[in-house]
Design a protein around this motif. Structure first.
Motif, PDB file in Angstrom:
ATOM      1  N   ARG A 281     -19.538  -5.072   8.444  1.00  0.00           N
ATOM      2  CA  ARG A 281     -18.524  -4.035   8.522  1.00  0.00           C
ATOM      3  C   ARG A 281     -17.616  -4.080   7.297  1.00  0.00           C
ATOM      4  N   HIS A 282     -17.231  -5.307   6.866  1.00  0.00           N
ATOM      5  CA  HIS A 282     -16.373  -5.456   5.699  1.00  0.00           C
ATOM      6  C   HIS A 282     -17.096  -4.987   4.443  1.00  0.00           C
ATOM      7  N   SER A 283     -18.410  -5.276   4.339  1.00  0.00           N
ATOM      8  CA  SER A 283     -19.193  -4.869   3.173  1.00  0.00           C
ATOM      9  C   SER A 283     -19.240  -3.344   3.058  1.00  0.00           C
ATOM     10  N   CYS A 284     -19.459  -2.668   4.183  1.00  0.00           N
ATOM     11  CA  CYS A 284     -19.523  -1.208   4.164  1.00  0.00           C
ATOM     12  C   CYS A 284     -18.183  -0.605   3.769  1.00  0.00           C
ATOM     13  N   ALA A 285     -17.091  -1.178   4.304  1.00  0.00           N
ATOM     14  CA  ALA A 285     -15.764  -0.669   3.992  1.00  0.00           C
ATOM     15  C   ALA A 285     -15.464  -0.815   2.510  1.00  0.00           C
ATOM     16  N   LEU A 286     -15.844  -1.939   1.943  1.00  0.00           N
ATOM     17  CA  LEU A 286     -15.608  -2.169   0.517  1.00  0.00           C
ATOM     18  C   LEU A 286     -16.434  -1.206  -0.326  1.00  0.00           C
ATOM     19  N   THR A 287     -17.679  -0.964   0.079  1.00  0.00           N
ATOM     20  CA  THR A 287     -18.542  -0.041  -0.666  1.00  0.00           C
ATOM     21  C   THR A 287     -17.963   1.362  -0.663  1.00  0.00           C
ATOM     22  N   ILE A 288     -17.475   1.822   0.492  1.00  0.00           N
ATOM     23  CA  ILE A 288     -16.883   3.157   0.604  1.00  0.00           C
ATOM     24  C   ILE A 288     -15.636   3.252  -0.273  1.00  0.00           C
ATOM     25  N   LEU A 289     -14.806   2.203  -0.261  1.00  0.00           N
ATOM     26  CA  LEU A 289     -13.593   2.191  -1.065  1.00  0.00           C
ATOM     27  C   LEU A 289     -13.921   2.314  -2.546  1.00  0.00           C
ATOM     28  N   LEU A 290     -14.925   1.553  -3.012  1.00  0.00           N
ATOM     29  CA  LEU A 290     -15.297   1.600  -4.428  1.00  0.00           C
ATOM     30  C   LEU A 290     -15.868   2.964  -4.813  1.00  0.00           C
ATOM     31  N   ALA A 291     -16.599   3.569  -3.895  1.00  0.00           N
ATOM     32  CA  ALA A 291     -17.254   4.833  -4.190  1.00  0.00           C
ATOM     33  C   ALA A 291     -16.286   6.009  -4.212  1.00  0.00           C
ATOM     34  N   THR A 292     -15.174   5.928  -3.468  1.00  0.00           N
ATOM     35  CA  THR A 292     -14.290   7.082  -3.299  1.00  0.00           C
ATOM     36  C   THR A 292     -12.971   6.955  -4.041  1.00  0.00           C
ATOM     37  N   SER A 293     -12.761   5.859  -4.770  1.00  0.00           N
ATOM     38  CA  SER A 293     -11.451   5.627  -5.391  1.00  0.00           C
ATOM     39  C   SER A 293     -11.570   5.463  -6.895  1.00  0.00           C
ATOM     40  N   GLY A 294     -12.306   6.351  -7.556  1.00  0.00           N
ATOM     41  CA  GLY A 294     -12.516   6.210  -8.993  1.00  0.00           C
ATOM     42  C   GLY A 294     -11.225   6.219  -9.777  1.00  0.00           C
ATOM     43  N   THR A 295     -10.300   7.133  -9.440  1.00  0.00           N
ATOM     44  CA  THR A 295      -9.048   7.220 -10.175  1.00  0.00           C
ATOM     45  C   THR A 295      -8.232   5.950 -10.015  1.00  0.00           C
ATOM     46  N   CYS A 296      -8.140   5.466  -8.780  1.00  0.00           N
ATOM     47  CA  CYS A 296      -7.375   4.250  -8.517  1.00  0.00           C
ATOM     48  C   CYS A 296      -8.000   3.057  -9.217  1.00  0.00           C
ATOM     49  N   LEU A 297      -9.343   3.005  -9.229  1.00  0.00           N
ATOM     50  CA  LEU A 297     -10.011   1.888  -9.880  1.00  0.00           C
ATOM     51  C   LEU A 297      -9.664   1.841 -11.350  1.00  0.00           C
ATOM     52  N   ALA A 298      -9.662   3.026 -12.010  1.00  0.00           N
ATOM     53  CA  ALA A 298      -9.370   3.051 -13.429  1.00  0.00           C
ATOM     54  C   ALA A 298      -7.946   2.602 -13.685  1.00  0.00           C
ATOM     55  N   GLN A 299      -6.986   3.075 -12.882  1.00  0.00           N
ATOM     56  CA  GLN A 299      -5.587   2.717 -13.054  1.00  0.00           C
ATOM     57  C   GLN A 299      -5.342   1.238 -12.767  1.00  0.00           C
ATOM     58  N   SER A 300      -6.114   0.657 -11.866  1.00  0.00           N
ATOM     59  CA  SER A 300      -5.907  -0.726 -11.470  1.00  0.00           C
ATOM     60  C   SER A 300      -6.774  -1.700 -12.247  1.00  0.00           C
ATOM     61  N   SER A 301      -7.582  -1.202 -13.198  1.00  0.00           N
ATOM     62  CA  SER A 301      -8.477  -2.046 -13.994  1.00  0.00           C
ATOM     63  C   SER A 301      -9.391  -2.877 -13.108  1.00  0.00           C
ATOM     64  N   ILE A 302     -10.002  -2.221 -12.129  1.00  0.00           N
ATOM     65  CA  ILE A 302     -10.934  -2.876 -11.221  1.00  0.00           C
ATOM     66  C   ILE A 302     -12.360  -2.496 -11.625  1.00  0.00           C
TER      67      ILE A 302
ATOM     68  N   LYS B 273     -13.950  -7.442  -9.889  1.00  0.00           N
ATOM     69  CA  LYS B 273     -12.888  -8.162 -10.572  1.00  0.00           C
ATOM     70  C   LYS B 273     -11.854  -7.165 -11.074  1.00  0.00           C
ATOM     71  N   GLY B 274     -10.630  -7.643 -11.214  1.00  0.00           N
ATOM     72  CA  GLY B 274      -9.581  -6.736 -11.651  1.00  0.00           C
ATOM     73  C   GLY B 274      -8.380  -7.466 -12.196  1.00  0.00           C
ATOM     74  N   ALA B 275      -7.516  -6.708 -12.833  1.00  0.00           N
ATOM     75  CA  ALA B 275      -6.309  -7.266 -13.430  1.00  0.00           C
ATOM     76  C   ALA B 275      -5.228  -6.195 -13.469  1.00  0.00           C
ATOM     77  N   GLU B 276      -3.974  -6.632 -13.454  1.00  0.00           N
ATOM     78  CA  GLU B 276      -2.837  -5.730 -13.593  1.00  0.00           C
ATOM     79  C   GLU B 276      -1.775  -6.414 -14.440  1.00  0.00           C
ATOM     80  N   SER B 277      -1.282  -5.714 -15.447  1.00  0.00           N
ATOM     81  CA  SER B 277      -0.282  -6.277 -16.341  1.00  0.00           C
ATOM     82  C   SER B 277       1.047  -6.471 -15.617  1.00  0.00           C
TER      83      SER B 277
ATOM     84  N   ALA C 176      -1.726 -10.300 -13.373  1.00  0.00           N
ATOM     85  CA  ALA C 176      -2.278 -10.714 -12.075  1.00  0.00           C
ATOM     86  C   ALA C 176      -3.774 -10.417 -12.111  1.00  0.00           C
ATOM     87  N   VAL C 177      -4.602 -11.368 -11.690  1.00  0.00           N
ATOM     88  CA  VAL C 177      -6.056 -11.211 -11.762  1.00  0.00           C
ATOM     89  C   VAL C 177      -6.683 -11.637 -10.436  1.00  0.00           C
ATOM     90  N   PHE C 178      -7.888 -11.113 -10.165  1.00  0.00           N
ATOM     91  CA  PHE C 178      -8.634 -11.543  -8.985  1.00  0.00           C
ATOM     92  C   PHE C 178     -10.115 -11.383  -9.253  1.00  0.00           C
TER      93      PHE C 178
END
Length: 363
Positions: free
Chosen positions: A2-23, A67-71, A78-80
């Protein structure tokens, strides 16, 4: 799942947020056809027999991660990182009990170094990156990963039989939960220190680990080593160290490493293991790299016959594109003493050979 599917959906539908968050989503899919004699599909020794299989992660371990980072300003970030192994031949997770079995940490980067907290590789693994003769290829069968790095200490007729440090598994201490790791880089020097909490009530030492590592890395030469101590829940110690070097001479690259670990496995009982390795890489023609390596493993265990094995590898890799590589691999193993073990009461073959043709794609 269930967690894997939720993460996949989040990555697929949040392109703008991903770019802003450097993910970034990344990974490796490595799969090959393997023929072996004296080795099972999982590369364990078997009675003389031939096996054909489809294997995953033979050149580089199949995996996926985020992986991601935020200045934070002033050179601070901050990194993860979250990373899980996959079996490309079956589509399953490498570890059925963990979605992110390889890495799961968050931390802070600064001009003074990086502090990371979570599940991370042990310091022996970090030290091997620059000096393992195979460059940590074929991790599930590479003696520096398995024996020196403590990814799989069980082979033949003997195993440690318990967990040292907070890895979550018996006989596998390559990655550790609850780890605090600090990394500092000054010019060609890189220093690391790590502590992994055992989280045993009333005994802070039980199931814990700690260690330090130091590396000197330049384009033409590298020296890298680490030392660690692990403890079991009963307080039994496992001490390990690794030291290696690498050098570029013209088009050639040479690497060598020595490692040893000693574990108390019970009252008056111990296991001593050592690994010596050496190898070389050389381009043989345009976009084709050949790498050869030899590993010697020896083990001494209380009340058991001394054993071990010698294993050689040859890899030929052809870059088809910046992210795609075709490869051929050959390996040969000679088991010493009782290391080959038994299958259904029948002695396993003391020699094993394998040949693989595979394709690796990075994304």
């Amino acid at each position: 799942m269930r967690h894997s599917c939720a993460l996949t959906i989040l990555l697929a539908t949040s392109g703008t947020c991903l770019a802003q968050s450097s993910i970034n989503l990344y990974g490796i899919v490595d799969v090959g056809v393997r023929a072996a004699d004296g080795l099972a599909a999982n590369n364990a020794p078997t009675p003389a027999s031939r096996t054909t299989s489809v294997g995953s992660g033979i050149d580089q371990t199949s995996r996926w991660g985020v992986k991601g980072a935020e200045s934070l300003g002033g050179g601070w970030r901050a990194v993860f990182r979250l990373e899980g192994g996959i079996n490309a031949d079956t589509g399953s997770q490498a570890k059925s009990d963990r979605l992110f079995d390889r890495l799961a940490w968050a931390g802070v980067e600064s001009p003074y170094g990086t502090l990371a907290l979570g599940r991370q590789a042990n310091l022996i693994s970090d030290a091997l990156v620059a000096v393992d003769p195979l460059g940590k290829r074929f991790a599930s069968f590479n003696p520096n990963v398995n024996v020196a790095g403590l990814s799989n200490t069980a082979f033949g007729t003997h195993a440690f039989g318990r967990q040292y440090g907070p890895s979550g598994y018996a006989d596998n201490f390559y990655r550790l939960d609850n780890t605090i790791k600090y990394t500092a880089t000054v010019g060609p020097w890189q220093a690391r220190a790590a502590y992994s909490a055992g989280e045993v009530a009333g005994d802070s030492a039980a199931s814990s680990s700690h260690g330090v590592a130091l590396a000197y890395v330049r384009p033409d030469v590298a020296v890298s080593g680490a030392t660690m101590q692990f403890r079991s829940r009963e307080g039994l110690p496992l001490d390990a160290w690794s030291l290696g070097a690498a050098a570029h001479l013209g088009a050639w690259q040479f690497k060598a490493n020595a490692a040893r670990n000693v574990a108390d496995t019970g009252p008056g009982k111990s296991v001593h293991q050592r690994v010596l390795s050496a190898g070389a890489s050389h381009p043989v023609w345009r976009d084709v790299l050949m790498t050869a390596a030899w590993y010697s493993v020896r083990r001494e265990a209380t009340a058991l016959r001394d054993d071990g094995f010698d294993r050689g590898f040859l890899f030929v890799e052809k870059a088809l594109a910046p992210r795609t590589t075709a490869y051929a691999e050959a390996d040969y193993t000679v088991w010493r003493g009782d290391a080959a073990g038994l299958t259904a009461g029948r002695a396993n073959d003391h020699h094993g050979t394998g040949l693989t043709l595979g394709l690796m794609h990075k994304f």
